[in-house]
Motif scaffolding. Structure first.
Motif, PDB file in Angstrom:
ATOM      1  N   GLU A  48       0.749  -1.253   0.002  1.00 32.44           N
ATOM      2  CA  GLU A  48       0.083   0.033  -0.014  1.00 32.44           C
ATOM      3  C   GLU A  48       0.962   1.232  -0.054  1.00 32.44           C
ATOM      4  OE1 GLU A  48      -3.401  -2.129   2.894  1.00 32.44           O
ATOM      5  OE2 GLU A  48      -2.129  -0.372   3.484  1.00 32.44           O
ATOM      6  N   VAL A  49       1.945   1.163   0.542  1.00 30.85           N
ATOM      7  CA  VAL A  49       2.801   2.388   0.715  1.00 30.85           C
ATOM      8  C   VAL A  49       3.786   2.549  -0.231  1.00 30.85           C
ATOM      9  CG1 VAL A  49       4.541   3.530   2.438  1.00 30.85           C
ATOM     10  CG2 VAL A  49       2.814   2.180   3.305  1.00 30.85           C
ATOM     11  N   ILE A  50       4.408   1.601  -0.837  1.00 32.35           N
ATOM     12  CA  ILE A  50       5.390   1.524  -2.199  1.00 32.35           C
ATOM     13  C   ILE A  50       4.484   0.906  -3.360  1.00 32.35           C
ATOM     14  CG2 ILE A  50       7.710   0.885  -3.072  1.00 32.35           C
ATOM     15  CD1 ILE A  50       8.419   0.907  -0.046  1.00 32.35           C
ATOM     16  N   GLU A  51       4.065   1.898  -4.300  1.00 32.66           N
ATOM     17  CA  GLU A  51       3.014   1.367  -5.250  1.00 32.66           C
ATOM     18  C   GLU A  51       4.124   1.258  -6.463  1.00 32.66           C
ATOM     19  OE1 GLU A  51       0.671   4.619  -5.203  1.00 32.66           O
ATOM     20  OE2 GLU A  51      -0.544   3.939  -3.880  1.00 32.66           O
ATOM     21  N   THR A  52       5.278   0.746  -6.419  1.00 36.84           N
ATOM     22  CA  THR A  52       6.083   0.139  -7.651  1.00 36.84           C
ATOM     23  C   THR A  52       5.902  -1.171  -7.765  1.00 36.84           C
ATOM     24  OG1 THR A  52       7.936   0.139  -6.443  1.00 36.84           O
ATOM     25  CG2 THR A  52       7.389   2.165  -7.606  1.00 36.84           C
ATOM     26  N   PRO A  53       5.837  -1.798  -9.135  1.00 36.38           N
ATOM     27  CA  PRO A  53       5.728  -3.062  -9.136  1.00 36.38           C
ATOM     28  C   PRO A  53       6.897  -3.959  -8.759  1.00 36.38           C
ATOM     29  CG  PRO A  53       5.629  -2.024 -11.351  1.00 36.38           C
ATOM     30  CD  PRO A  53       6.146  -1.054 -10.289  1.00 36.38           C
ATOM     31  N   THR A  54       8.201  -3.434  -8.332  1.00 39.46           N
ATOM     32  CA  THR A  54       9.123  -4.175  -7.722  1.00 39.46           C
ATOM     33  C   THR A  54       9.214  -3.944  -6.177  1.00 39.46           C
ATOM     34  OG1 THR A  54      10.807  -2.333  -8.519  1.00 39.46           O
ATOM     35  CG2 THR A  54      10.528  -4.418  -9.810  1.00 39.46           C
ATOM     36  N   GLY A  55       8.353  -3.099  -5.789  1.00 40.53           N
ATOM     37  CA  GLY A  55       8.446  -2.595  -4.504  1.00 40.53           C
ATOM     38  C   GLY A  55       8.665  -3.662  -3.262  1.00 40.53           C
ATOM     39  N   VAL A  56       8.228  -4.624  -3.255  1.00 36.80           N
ATOM     40  CA  VAL A  56       8.115  -5.644  -1.962  1.00 36.80           C
ATOM     41  C   VAL A  56       9.164  -6.723  -2.716  1.00 36.80           C
ATOM     42  CG1 VAL A  56       6.953  -7.238  -0.518  1.00 36.80           C
ATOM     43  CG2 VAL A  56       5.904  -5.124  -1.046  1.00 36.80           C
ATOM     44  N   VAL A  57      10.088  -7.016  -2.164  1.00 31.95           N
ATOM     45  CA  VAL A  57      11.125  -8.137  -2.475  1.00 31.95           C
ATOM     46  C   VAL A  57      10.958  -9.266  -1.792  1.00 31.95           C
ATOM     47  CG1 VAL A  57      13.498  -8.523  -3.039  1.00 31.95           C
ATOM     48  CG2 VAL A  57      12.906  -6.370  -3.278  1.00 31.95           C
ATOM     49  N   PRO A  58      10.686 -10.396  -2.190  1.00 36.06           N
ATOM     50  CA  PRO A  58      10.523 -11.512  -1.464  1.00 36.06           C
ATOM     51  C   PRO A  58      11.579 -12.217  -1.224  1.00 36.06           C
ATOM     52  CG  PRO A  58       9.627 -12.009  -3.772  1.00 36.06           C
ATOM     53  CD  PRO A  58      10.143 -10.608  -3.871  1.00 36.06           C
ATOM     54  N   ASN A  59      11.340 -13.308  -0.135  1.00 34.42           N
ATOM     55  CA  ASN A  59      12.533 -14.037   0.070  1.00 34.42           C
ATOM     56  C   ASN A  59      13.935 -13.242   0.270  1.00 34.42           C
ATOM     57  OD1 ASN A  59      10.892 -16.378   0.006  1.00 34.42           O
ATOM     58  ND2 ASN A  59      10.905 -16.260  -2.355  1.00 34.42           N
ATOM     59  N   CYS A  60      13.846 -12.145   1.048  1.00 34.88           N
ATOM     60  CA  CYS A  60      15.201 -11.430   1.301  1.00 34.88           C
ATOM     61  C   CYS A  60      15.727 -12.127   2.455  1.00 34.88           C
ATOM     62  CB  CYS A  60      14.817 -10.015   1.670  1.00 34.88           C
ATOM     63  SG  CYS A  60      16.041  -8.785   1.381  1.00 34.88           S
ATOM     64  N   GLN A  61      17.182 -12.450   2.375  1.00 33.02           N
ATOM     65  CA  GLN A  61      17.914 -12.975   3.406  1.00 33.02           C
ATOM     66  C   GLN A  61      19.200 -12.366   3.339  1.00 33.02           C
ATOM     67  OE1 GLN A  61      17.477 -17.282   2.884  1.00 33.02           O
ATOM     68  NE2 GLN A  61      16.533 -17.624   4.740  1.00 33.02           N
ATOM     69  N   THR A  62      19.765 -12.704   4.577  1.00 25.81           N
ATOM     70  CA  THR A  62      21.428 -12.072   4.835  1.00 25.81           C
ATOM     71  C   THR A  62      21.912 -13.167   5.870  1.00 25.81           C
ATOM     72  OG1 THR A  62      23.007 -10.371   5.204  1.00 25.81           O
ATOM     73  CG2 THR A  62      20.849 -10.382   6.239  1.00 25.81           C
ATOM     74  N   MET A  63      23.360 -13.113   5.626  1.00 29.18           N
ATOM     75  CA  MET A  63      24.093 -13.907   6.747  1.00 29.18           C
ATOM     76  C   MET A  63      24.461 -12.876   7.838  1.00 29.18           C
ATOM     77  SD  MET A  63      24.454 -17.248   6.763  1.00 29.18           S
ATOM     78  CE  MET A  63      24.127 -18.589   5.620  1.00 29.18           C
ATOM     79  N   GLY A  64      24.101 -11.661   7.643  1.00 31.31           N
ATOM     80  CA  GLY A  64      24.239 -10.759   8.915  1.00 31.31           C
ATOM     81  C   GLY A  64      23.348 -11.220  10.152  1.00 31.31           C
ATOM     82  N   GLY A  65      23.757 -10.836  11.288  1.00 29.75           N
ATOM     83  CA  GLY A  65      23.043 -11.102  12.598  1.00 29.75           C
ATOM     84  C   GLY A  65      22.399  -9.925  13.040  1.00 29.75           C
ATOM     85  N   GLU A  66      21.427 -10.145  14.040  1.00 29.62           N
ATOM     86  CA  GLU A  66      20.555  -9.228  14.630  1.00 29.62           C
ATOM     87  C   GLU A  66      20.199  -9.538  16.042  1.00 29.62           C
ATOM     88  OE1 GLU A  66      18.648  -6.642  15.494  1.00 29.62           O
ATOM     89  OE2 GLU A  66      19.296  -4.951  14.128  1.00 29.62           O
ATOM     90  N   ASP A  67      20.385  -8.826  17.062  1.00 29.17           N
ATOM     91  CA  ASP A  67      19.835  -9.371  18.177  1.00 29.17           C
ATOM     92  C   ASP A  67      18.311  -8.966  18.448  1.00 29.17           C
ATOM     93  OD1 ASP A  67      19.582  -6.759  19.009  1.00 29.17           O
ATOM     94  OD2 ASP A  67      20.636  -7.017  21.082  1.00 29.17           O
ATOM     95  N   MET A  68      17.626  -8.713  17.437  1.00 29.50           N
ATOM     96  CA  MET A  68      16.086  -8.691  17.319  1.00 29.50           C
ATOM     97  C   MET A  68      15.786 -10.045  17.507  1.00 29.50           C
ATOM     98  SD  MET A  68      13.176  -6.869  16.562  1.00 29.50           S
ATOM     99  CE  MET A  68      11.550  -7.039  16.152  1.00 29.50           C
ATOM    100  N   SER A  69      16.657 -11.051  17.251  1.00 28.80           N
ATOM    101  CA  SER A  69      16.173 -12.401  17.295  1.00 28.80           C
ATOM    102  C   SER A  69      15.677 -12.975  18.530  1.00 28.80           C
ATOM    103  CB  SER A  69      17.461 -13.207  16.829  1.00 28.80           C
ATOM    104  OG  SER A  69      18.676 -12.962  17.706  1.00 28.80           O
ATOM    105  N   PHE A  70      16.140 -12.132  19.577  1.00 30.15           N
ATOM    106  CA  PHE A  70      15.877 -12.408  21.085  1.00 30.15           C
ATOM    107  C   PHE A  70      14.269 -12.186  21.238  1.00 30.15           C
ATOM    108  CE2 PHE A  70      20.528 -12.083  21.714  1.00 30.15           C
ATOM    109  CZ  PHE A  70      20.549 -13.618  22.415  1.00 30.15           C
ATOM    110  N   PHE A  71      14.100 -10.863  20.671  1.00 30.27           N
ATOM    111  CA  PHE A  71      12.511 -10.600  20.823  1.00 30.27           C
ATOM    112  C   PHE A  71      11.520 -11.502  20.140  1.00 30.27           C
ATOM    113  CE2 PHE A  71      14.366  -6.236  21.325  1.00 30.27           C
ATOM    114  CZ  PHE A  71      13.840  -5.926  22.640  1.00 30.27           C
ATOM    115  N   LEU A  72      12.140 -11.934  18.950  1.00 28.56           N
ATOM    116  CA  LEU A  72      11.364 -12.839  18.068  1.00 28.56           C
ATOM    117  C   LEU A  72      11.281 -14.359  18.884  1.00 28.56           C
ATOM    118  CD1 LEU A  72      12.670 -11.685  14.689  1.00 28.56           C
ATOM    119  CD2 LEU A  72      10.199 -11.130  15.833  1.00 28.56           C
ATOM    120  N   GLN A  73      12.047 -14.523  19.863  1.00 29.80           N
ATOM    121  CA  GLN A  73      12.104 -15.889  20.191  1.00 29.80           C
ATOM    122  C   GLN A  73      10.795 -15.886  21.549  1.00 29.80           C
ATOM    123  OE1 GLN A  73      15.985 -16.755  21.855  1.00 29.80           O
ATOM    124  NE2 GLN A  73      16.286 -18.125  20.211  1.00 29.80           N
TER     125      GLN A  73
END
Length: 408
Positions: free
Chosen positions: A330-355
């Motif tokens: 709804e916010v980004i109205e370009t055809p390529t706006g939402v990129v699926p299956n995005c991943q990275t081997m970078g890490g983040e401690d947001m993971s503790f909240f998601l646990q």
């Protein structure tokens, strides 16, 4: 489509079609971000940053707690009707990097820089708090906005959880974003399930027997032993990890020796291990121990390994990911706006909240190569297109309005 795929690049990111309400466009997001950028602080030392955030929240009459896990802050905004509790998390810390940008808002703290976009995350969270506090009639329930210290290390999420930020009232779901220069402005990277990798770290000392470089038969060469270990460690991923999974074993440091004609008595190496599948935590470290034991025994050397798990993988909840995805379209109205299956081997401690509670962490594209704003994260010339700030607020606000809908 991968988040690293070149096919998602938009031809003119500065003209990405977005839908952002005027009240958000008029927020002082750029001013807040640039102030924060000039006064970066390392983990658990974000005193000026926390003071700035608290002052804004106080001016706006927003209830908040300070000094959580040393420098953390939590703002609480209650809608006009009872309902669920949604948390929004933003990290505040900077990096030990000397900034090389020549912009007017460059870092004034020598050797410290916001080189990962956390100044932007804090500004987006402030903007979200400001907007929601003025539009309490548009959502039911409670929004907790968590300003977290020390994401870069040693990790502020776990101490904030232990301090009770997810309790009283109990958080039902949590969301967060990372400004992402691996994606162009006008895109959002979202993935259900594993988004970012676990971060394990290790240090290892190899103890041999030194001697003269011309008489190797009298020694136990720590350099030769280390070379064999480095090569053998790569076989863990190549031959022990299912090739349909992803994992990385990286040696980042290797130090040995003092002179060209002296065989090293000992060596030191350190590195990192990354993986998405939590089960690999039970495979990689034991295989590493096996390799070290076997090689060192064959040479008559010994080793001392220190291995610790820093952050678990960031694993997104499917339902909350769908919420972010629907809002982003709804916010980004370009055809390529939402990129699926995005991943990275970078890490983040947001993971503790998601646990602890279901949630979604996502990437908000912030690169604009046309303006020279495409340096990678942790680079001394890192900067991002500040147009992304309002996009971040708009996405957060719409998530609140949908998750906490007073008229479902």
């Amino acid at each position: 489509m991968s988040c690293l795929s070149k096919s998602i690049m938009v031809s003119s990111p500065s003209h990405a079609a977005t839908t952002i309400r005027p009240d958000i466009q008029h927020l002082d997001l750029v001013s807040w971000r640039r102030h924060l950028h000039q006064y970066p602080e390392l983990g658990f030392k974000e005193h000026l940053t926390a003071e700035f955030v608290a002052q804004r929240l106080t001016e706006w009459g927003i209830e908040h707690q300070t000094a959580i896990a040393e420098t953390g802050i939590m703002a609480t905004i209650i809608g006009e009707q009872p309902g669920p509790v949604l948390a929004i998390r933003a990290d505040m810390d900077a990096l030990p990097i000397q900034e090389e940008n020549t912009v007017s808002y460059r870092s004034r703290h020598d050797g410290v820089m916001h080189a990962c976009g956390h100044d932007g995350h804090t500004a987006i969270a402030l903007g979200t708090a400001r907007y929601l506090s003025q539009h309490r009639q548009d959502f039911a329930g409670t929004v907790k906005i968590i300003f977290q210290p020390a994401e870069e290390s040693p990790g502020g999420a776990k101490p904030m959880i232990e301090a009770g930020v997810l309790q009283n009232p109990q958080v039902d779901a949590i969301i967060g974003l990372h400004l992402w220069n691996n994606l162009p402005l006008g895109t959002v990277g979202i993935k259900s399930g594993p988004l970012m990798a676990a971060v394990d770290l290790f240090e290892c000392k190899i103890q041999g027997k030194g001697g003269h470089g011309a008489m190797p038969h009298q020694t136990t060469d720590a350099v030769v032993i280390s070379a064999q270990i480095v090569n053998a460690l790569q076989a863990i991923v190549a031959r022990h990890v299912n090739p349909l999974n992803s994992a990385v074993v990286t040696i980042g440091q290797l130090h040995a020796g003092t002179a060209s004609n002296v065989i090293a008595d000992s060596s030191f190496m350190s590195g990192t291990v990354r993986y998405f599948d939590p089960e690999l935590a039970h495979l990689i470290e034991p295989r590493m121990q096996d390799i070290l034991t076997g090689i060192c025994q064959s040479w008559g050397a010994t080793y001392d390994l220190n291995y610790w798990r820093l952050y678990p993988p960031v694993i997104n909840d499917a339902a909350i990911s769908d919420l972010i995805r629907s809002v982003s379209t709804e916010v980004i109205e370009t055809p390529t706006g939402v990129v699926p299956n995005c991943q990275t081997m970078g890490g983040e401690d947001m993971s503790f909240f998601l646990q602890e509670v279901p949630g979604c962490y996502f990437f908000l594209g912030s690169a604009n190569a046309d303006r020279g704003l495409a340096y990678p994260h942790h680079h001394p010339q890192f900067d991002f297109d500040e147009t992304a700030l309002a996009m971040g607020v708009e996405i957060f606000v719409r998530c609140v309005e949908k998750f906490c809908d007073p008229n479902p």
